[in-house]
Design a protein around this motif. Structure first.
Motif, PDB file in Angstrom:
ATOM      1  N   LYS A   1       0.832  -1.206   0.000  1.00 35.27           N
ATOM      2  CA  LYS A   1       0.000   0.000   0.000  1.00 35.27           C
ATOM      3  C   LYS A   1       0.871   1.261   0.000  1.00 35.27           C
ATOM      4  O   LYS A   1       0.548   2.251  -0.674  1.00 35.27           O
ATOM      5  N   MET A   2       1.957   1.243   0.736  1.00 34.34           N
ATOM      6  CA  MET A   2       2.824   2.409   0.831  1.00 34.34           C
ATOM      7  C   MET A   2       3.532   2.679  -0.491  1.00 34.34           C
ATOM      8  O   MET A   2       3.779   3.836  -0.853  1.00 34.34           O
ATOM      9  N   LEU A   3       3.856   1.628  -1.233  1.00 40.67           N
ATOM     10  CA  LEU A   3       4.577   1.792  -2.495  1.00 40.67           C
ATOM     11  C   LEU A   3       3.791   2.597  -3.519  1.00 40.67           C
ATOM     12  O   LEU A   3       4.384   3.203  -4.426  1.00 40.67           O
ATOM     13  N   SER A   4       2.476   2.632  -3.392  1.00 43.26           N
ATOM     14  CA  SER A   4       1.659   3.384  -4.354  1.00 43.26           C
ATOM     15  C   SER A   4       1.944   4.885  -4.284  1.00 43.26           C
ATOM     16  O   SER A   4       1.629   5.626  -5.229  1.00 43.26           O
ATOM     17  N   LEU A   5       2.561   5.343  -3.196  1.00 43.63           N
ATOM     18  CA  LEU A   5       2.871   6.767  -3.032  1.00 43.63           C
ATOM     19  C   LEU A   5       4.319   7.105  -3.371  1.00 43.63           C
ATOM     20  O   LEU A   5       4.736   8.249  -3.216  1.00 43.63           O
ATOM     21  N   VAL A   6       5.085   6.110  -3.817  1.00 42.65           N
ATOM     22  CA  VAL A   6       6.519   6.316  -4.085  1.00 42.65           C
ATOM     23  C   VAL A   6       6.741   6.639  -5.553  1.00 42.65           C
ATOM     24  O   VAL A   6       6.320   5.895  -6.441  1.00 42.65           O
ATOM     25  N   LYS A   7       7.424   7.747  -5.801  1.00 47.56           N
ATOM     26  CA  LYS A   7       7.766   8.141  -7.171  1.00 47.56           C
ATOM     27  C   LYS A   7       9.286   8.213  -7.374  1.00 47.56           C
ATOM     28  O   LYS A   7       9.747   8.361  -8.504  1.00 47.56           O
ATOM     29  N   SER A   8      10.063   8.118  -6.314  1.00 42.84           N
ATOM     30  CA  SER A   8      11.523   8.173  -6.424  1.00 42.84           C
ATOM     31  C   SER A   8      12.059   6.869  -7.012  1.00 42.84           C
ATOM     32  O   SER A   8      11.392   5.830  -6.986  1.00 42.84           O
ATOM     33  N   GLU A   9      13.288   6.918  -7.541  1.00 41.09           N
ATOM     34  CA  GLU A   9      13.886   5.737  -8.164  1.00 41.09           C
ATOM     35  C   GLU A   9      14.225   4.660  -7.149  1.00 41.09           C
ATOM     36  O   GLU A   9      14.215   3.470  -7.473  1.00 41.09           O
ATOM     37  N   SER A  10      14.542   5.059  -5.931  1.00 37.93           N
ATOM     38  CA  SER A  10      14.865   4.086  -4.896  1.00 37.93           C
ATOM     39  C   SER A  10      14.004   4.332  -3.669  1.00 37.93           C
ATOM     40  O   SER A  10      13.461   5.430  -3.483  1.00 37.93           O
ATOM     41  N   VAL A  11      13.897   3.308  -2.842  1.00 36.12           N
ATOM     42  CA  VAL A  11      13.074   3.400  -1.651  1.00 36.12           C
ATOM     43  C   VAL A  11      13.798   2.699  -0.508  1.00 36.12           C
ATOM     44  O   VAL A  11      14.456   1.677  -0.705  1.00 36.12           O
ATOM     45  N   ILE A  12      13.715   3.290   0.665  1.00 35.38           N
ATOM     46  CA  ILE A  12      14.287   2.686   1.864  1.00 35.38           C
ATOM     47  C   ILE A  12      13.143   2.248   2.767  1.00 35.38           C
ATOM     48  O   ILE A  12      12.175   2.989   2.969  1.00 35.38           O
ATOM     49  N   ILE A  13      13.242   1.038   3.288  1.00 35.97           N
ATOM     50  CA  ILE A  13      12.235   0.521   4.210  1.00 35.97           C
ATOM     51  C   ILE A  13      12.854   0.405   5.597  1.00 35.97           C
ATOM     52  O   ILE A  13      13.933  -0.165   5.770  1.00 35.97           O
ATOM     53  N   HIS A  14      12.163   0.969   6.572  1.00 39.88           N
ATOM     54  CA  HIS A  14      12.581   0.846   7.969  1.00 39.88           C
ATOM     55  C   HIS A  14      11.333   0.660   8.812  1.00 39.88           C
ATOM     56  O   HIS A  14      10.208   0.776   8.317  1.00 39.88           O
TER      57      HIS A  14
END
Length: 231
Positions: free
Chosen positions: A88-101
């Motif tokens: 669900k959170m990924l639907s708001l990501v537009k950057s090339e990379s993502v960090i999960i914590h």
């Protein structure tokens, strides 16, 4: 630039705090605020996506405002599982990379994030060595069956960094198939993707029990860093 997904939707029953453990105040500061303060000091993180346990959304948002977090923050509802939350959170990501914590690891520091961001690997997880003997057990008989070589094993930590497009594709596949994973590196590996490793810090443990809360409180009280000083 990268986006931080901060998993903050658990109810933390094992912490026995009478509230979600991420809201427990450690040295006067809610547990989840520690990670947001660290992220707030990093120009490389231009957005945080955070979720909340049902019924606590307004309190989470109020606390973020109270602590004057400057980074752009977007909110989503927590999923039924960790995997669904990330999806669900990924639907708001537009950057090339993502960090999960996850907010249950409040002792993450700037270097933990900076090492991931600086890594040339598209997908990389923080890990620790396993310092104890690990044996395999037969789940049917409960008998020990095999001695595993701990030199070939690692303890998966967070944070982790992923290529956004790859992570979205893999999540889309497994969301449709209903196959579940406990964290995202193992999901990518199941798809044949390469996941690199960076060694983390022992202090970056996951707060789960009441004893963990006391330990985190002690360690945080010893850290002389402005990012952890109370307002």
């Amino acid at each position: 630039m990268t986006t931080l997904l901060l998993l903050n939707g658990g109810v933390g029953t094992r912490a026995k705090a009478g509230m979600p453990k991420q809201l427990v105040r450690v040295n006067g500061i809610p547990l989840f605020i520690y990670t947001l303060r660290v992220a707030d000091e990093l120009n490389e993180i231009n957005k945080v996506v955070i979720n909340s346990p049902k019924g606590w959304e307004e309190q989470i948002q109020t606390l973020i405002s109270d602590y004057a977090i400057k980074t752009n923050i977007e909110f989503v509802d927590a999923g039924e599982t960790r995997q669904e939350s990330v999806y669900k959170m990924l639907s708001l990501v537009k950057s090339e990379s993502v960090i999960i914590h996850e907010s249950a690891r409040p002792l993450v520091d700037k270097n933990d994030f900076k090492k991931l961001i600086a890594s040339k690997s598209l997908n990389v997880s923080t890990v620790l060595n396993i310092p104890f003997t690990v044996l395999k057990k037969d789940c049917q008989s409960s008998l020990l069956t095999e001695n595993l070589n701990r030199d070939e094993l690692v303890n998966i930590q967070l944070p982790q960094k992923f290529d956004t497009n790859i992570l979205k594709l893999v999540h889309n596949k497994y969301n449709a198939s209903k196959q579940s994973f406990t964290e995202d590196a193992s999901m990518l590996i199941a798809e044949g993707e390469v996941v690199d490793t960076l060694y983390g810090q022992d202090k970056n443990f996951k707060v789960t029990t009441p004893q963990d809360i006391h330990l985190a409180e002690y360690i945080l009280s010893k850290i002389n860093d402005e990012s952890y000083s109370e307002q």
